[in-house]
Design a protein around this motif. Structure first.
Motif, PDB file in Angstrom:
ATOM      1  N   MET A   1       0.833  -1.192   0.000  1.00  7.39           N
ATOM      2  CA  MET A   1       0.000   0.000   0.000  1.00  7.39           C
ATOM      3  C   MET A   1       0.875   1.253   0.000  1.00  7.39           C
ATOM      4  N   VAL A   2       1.921   1.240   0.811  1.00  7.20           N
ATOM      5  CA  VAL A   2       2.853   2.373   0.832  1.00  7.20           C
ATOM      6  C   VAL A   2       3.529   2.531  -0.532  1.00  7.20           C
ATOM      7  N   MET A   3       3.979   1.420  -1.119  1.00  3.85           N
ATOM      8  CA  MET A   3       4.654   1.476  -2.406  1.00  3.85           C
ATOM      9  C   MET A   3       3.730   2.005  -3.503  1.00  3.85           C
ATOM     10  N   GLY A   4       2.479   1.554  -3.504  1.00  4.06           N
ATOM     11  CA  GLY A   4       1.534   2.030  -4.502  1.00  4.06           C
ATOM     12  C   GLY A   4       1.247   3.516  -4.349  1.00  4.06           C
ATOM     13  N   GLY A   5       1.105   3.964  -3.110  1.00  3.23           N
ATOM     14  CA  GLY A   5       0.882   5.376  -2.874  1.00  3.23           C
ATOM     15  C   GLY A   5       2.060   6.232  -3.299  1.00  3.23           C
ATOM     16  N   MET A   6       3.266   5.738  -3.025  1.00  2.00           N
ATOM     17  CA  MET A   6       4.468   6.464  -3.440  1.00  2.00           C
ATOM     18  C   MET A   6       4.558   6.564  -4.959  1.00  2.00           C
ATOM     19  N   MET A   7       4.239   5.474  -5.653  1.00  3.15           N
ATOM     20  CA  MET A   7       4.307   5.509  -7.106  1.00  3.15           C
ATOM     21  C   MET A   7       3.276   6.471  -7.681  1.00  3.15           C
ATOM     22  N   ALA A   8       2.094   6.530  -7.068  1.00  6.04           N
ATOM     23  CA  ALA A   8       1.054   7.415  -7.569  1.00  6.04           C
ATOM     24  C   ALA A   8       1.495   8.877  -7.487  1.00  6.04           C
ATOM     25  N   ILE A   9       2.028   9.303  -6.354  1.00  4.83           N
ATOM     26  CA  ILE A   9       2.435  10.700  -6.211  1.00  4.83           C
ATOM     27  C   ILE A   9       3.694  10.981  -7.029  1.00  4.83           C
ATOM     28  N   PHE A  10       4.566   9.984  -7.174  1.00  3.67           N
ATOM     29  CA  PHE A  10       5.786  10.148  -7.969  1.00  3.67           C
ATOM     30  C   PHE A  10       5.427  10.365  -9.442  1.00  3.67           C
ATOM     31  N   ALA A  11       4.495   9.556  -9.960  1.00  2.00           N
ATOM     32  CA  ALA A  11       4.072   9.711 -11.357  1.00  2.00           C
ATOM     33  C   ALA A  11       3.445  11.079 -11.578  1.00  2.00           C
ATOM     34  N   GLU A  12       2.632  11.527 -10.634  1.00  2.00           N
ATOM     35  CA  GLU A  12       2.020  12.846 -10.766  1.00  2.00           C
ATOM     36  C   GLU A  12       3.070  13.950 -10.705  1.00  2.00           C
ATOM     37  N   ALA A  13       4.084  13.780  -9.865  1.00  2.00           N
ATOM     38  CA  ALA A  13       5.132  14.796  -9.749  1.00  2.00           C
ATOM     39  C   ALA A  13       5.923  14.921 -11.040  1.00  2.00           C
TER      40      ALA A  13
ATOM     41  N   GLU B   1      17.101  14.491  -9.658  1.00  5.16           N
ATOM     42  CA  GLU B   1      18.323  14.841  -8.943  1.00  5.16           C
ATOM     43  C   GLU B   1      18.013  15.500  -7.600  1.00  5.16           C
ATOM     44  N   VAL B   2      17.005  16.384  -7.604  1.00  2.62           N
ATOM     45  CA  VAL B   2      16.619  17.050  -6.362  1.00  2.62           C
ATOM     46  C   VAL B   2      16.105  16.030  -5.345  1.00  2.62           C
ATOM     47  N   LEU B   3      15.250  15.121  -5.802  1.00  6.14           N
ATOM     48  CA  LEU B   3      14.720  14.098  -4.897  1.00  6.14           C
ATOM     49  C   LEU B   3      15.836  13.202  -4.358  1.00  6.14           C
ATOM     50  N   ALA B   4      16.781  12.847  -5.225  1.00  4.99           N
ATOM     51  CA  ALA B   4      17.865  11.950  -4.819  1.00  4.99           C
ATOM     52  C   ALA B   4      18.807  12.601  -3.818  1.00  4.99           C
ATOM     53  N   GLY B   5      18.847  13.921  -3.790  1.00  2.00           N
ATOM     54  CA  GLY B   5      19.780  14.598  -2.907  1.00  2.00           C
ATOM     55  C   GLY B   5      19.239  14.944  -1.540  1.00  2.00           C
ATOM     56  N   GLY B   6      17.971  14.636  -1.279  1.00  2.00           N
ATOM     57  CA  GLY B   6      17.374  15.040  -0.016  1.00  2.00           C
ATOM     58  C   GLY B   6      16.724  13.903   0.741  1.00  2.00           C
ATOM     59  N   ALA B   7      15.837  14.278   1.654  1.00  2.00           N
ATOM     60  CA  ALA B   7      15.204  13.310   2.546  1.00  2.00           C
ATOM     61  C   ALA B   7      14.263  12.359   1.819  1.00  2.00           C
ATOM     62  N   LEU B   8      13.856  12.720   0.589  1.00  2.00           N
ATOM     63  CA  LEU B   8      12.933  11.869  -0.163  1.00  2.00           C
ATOM     64  C   LEU B   8      13.650  10.832  -1.024  1.00  2.00           C
TER      65      LEU B   8
ATOM     66  N   PRO C   1      15.264   3.959  -3.030  1.00  2.00           N
ATOM     67  CA  PRO C   1      15.620   3.090  -4.157  1.00  2.00           C
ATOM     68  C   PRO C   1      14.572   3.029  -5.254  1.00  2.00           C
ATOM     69  N   MET C   2      13.287   3.137  -4.914  1.00  2.00           N
ATOM     70  CA  MET C   2      12.254   3.035  -5.949  1.00  2.00           C
ATOM     71  C   MET C   2      12.306   4.226  -6.891  1.00  2.00           C
ATOM     72  N   PHE C   3      12.394   5.437  -6.362  1.00  6.28           N
ATOM     73  CA  PHE C   3      12.489   6.608  -7.226  1.00  6.28           C
ATOM     74  C   PHE C   3      13.748   6.541  -8.082  1.00  6.28           C
ATOM     75  N   LYS C   4      14.847   6.130  -7.462  1.00  2.00           N
ATOM     76  CA  LYS C   4      16.118   6.049  -8.185  1.00  2.00           C
ATOM     77  C   LYS C   4      16.050   5.013  -9.299  1.00  2.00           C
ATOM     78  N   GLY C   5      15.480   3.864  -9.002  1.00  2.00           N
ATOM     79  CA  GLY C   5      15.455   2.782  -9.980  1.00  2.00           C
ATOM     80  C   GLY C   5      14.430   2.961 -11.079  1.00  2.00           C
ATOM     81  N   LYS C   6      13.321   3.639 -10.776  1.00  2.00           N
ATOM     82  CA  LYS C   6      12.221   3.749 -11.729  1.00  2.00           C
ATOM     83  C   LYS C   6      12.211   5.065 -12.504  1.00  2.00           C
ATOM     84  N   GLY C   7      12.693   6.146 -11.913  1.00  2.00           N
ATOM     85  CA  GLY C   7      12.506   7.468 -12.485  1.00  2.00           C
ATOM     86  C   GLY C   7      13.007   7.631 -13.905  1.00  2.00           C
TER      87      GLY C   7
END
Length: 288
Positions: free
Chosen positions: A176-188, A204-211, A214-220
């Motif tokens: 559920m957490v992973m699906g929610g993260m992907m939904a907001i990531f796709a919208e962003a 790059e901004v996301l990778a450099g901060g608290a957000l 691995p999912m954002f890095k691997g999928k983006g």
């Protein structure tokens, strides 16, 4: 050394079973489509004609199936697990199902004199291939320890979560957490593009901060390139969100964000994206 059975050779199961064979274990495999057994047989596994034949030959059998209906069919149907289950046999269901389905299968296995452990996994195709899954086990503690040599080849860490049903519930919460993260990531990513920003700079901004994760890095980058090679099918993500929402109903827990994410994945399925990777949600978001 225990002879292991493995039922279900999809994207995840084929990689997990291959790791057992490569580790030197004797493995007997079965899949509804027998052709998917061929690569495992080439590695050294033996092929059976039915789930019944697998459990008759092995001390512990693992199952990695697509959904609750498939998990029940392999257990209860003709030629299934229950028909051939020897007394004391260990059955480890690693499928992502709801707690009710897991408990139903577990009760049936126990009634036949077997032992049962649920052990759904957190991770997709690459971690399955690398043997770095997280395993969320619950049920028979003795079987958990007996299966550890095999679990250690399929995952980097195994959690024992207590009574049967806890493993299934934990997996649904994680997905559920992973699906929610992907939904907001796709919208962003879509918002950045339509707003005139460079979405690669957003990565790059996301990778450099608290957000950073691995999912954002691997999928983006793959999402921006239109590469939706299947690691975890979108239809399975929507199924897991649906099961998580049902759990929320059962315990009276509001799940506003998860419900919204589920609707986004349902929209993607309606656009014919169910067989693509769950990151293909980006295509549905951009289509609006």
């Amino acid at each position: 050394m225990t002879k292991f059975g493995f039922l279900g050779l999809g994207i995840m199961g084929s990689a997990m079973a291959a790791n057992l064979v490569r580790a030197g274990f004797e493995v007997v495999v079965w899949n509804r489509n027998p052709e998917k057994c061929a690569p495992l047989v080439a590695l050294g596994a033996r092929q059976a004609d039915s789930p019944r034949q697998v459990v008759e030959q092995c001390g512990v059998t693992f199952a990695m199936l697509a959904d609750p209906a498939a998990a029940e069919a392999v257990c209860f149907a003709g030629g299934g697990v229950l028909e051939g289950l020897p007394p004391g046999h260990g059955y480890v269901d690693m499928s992502t199902v709801d707690a009710e389905t897991s408990q139903k299968i577990g009760a049936a296995v126990l009634a036949r004199g077997g032992r049962f452990l649920e052990a759904p996994v957190s991770g997709s195709k690459k971690p399955a291939e690398e043997g770095t899954l997280l395993i969320l086990a619950a049920g028979d503690a003795g079987l958990f320890e007996e299966a550890r040599p095999a679990l250690d080849k399929m995952g980097k860490q195994s959690f024992y979560l207590g009574e049967l049903g806890n493993g299934a519930q934990m997996k649904l919460v994680v997905n559920m957490v992973m699906g929610g993260m992907m939904a907001i990531f796709a919208e962003a990513l879509a918002l950045a593009e339509k707003g005139g920003l460079d979405p690669r700079q957003l990565l790059e901004v996301l990778a450099g901060g608290a957000l950073a994760n691995p999912m954002f890095k691997g999928k983006g980058s793959a999402m921006l390139a239109g590469d939706f090679t299947v690691n975890f099918p979108l239809k399975h993500m929507q199924k897991d969100l649906r099961l998580a929402l049902r759990l929320g109903d059962e315990v009276a827990q509001p799940l506003f964000a998860a419900a919204t994410a589920n609707e986004a994945f349902k929209k993607a399925r309606s656009l014919g994206l169910g067989e693509e990777d769950f990151s293909a949600l980006f295509r549905a978001v951009k289509a609006d």
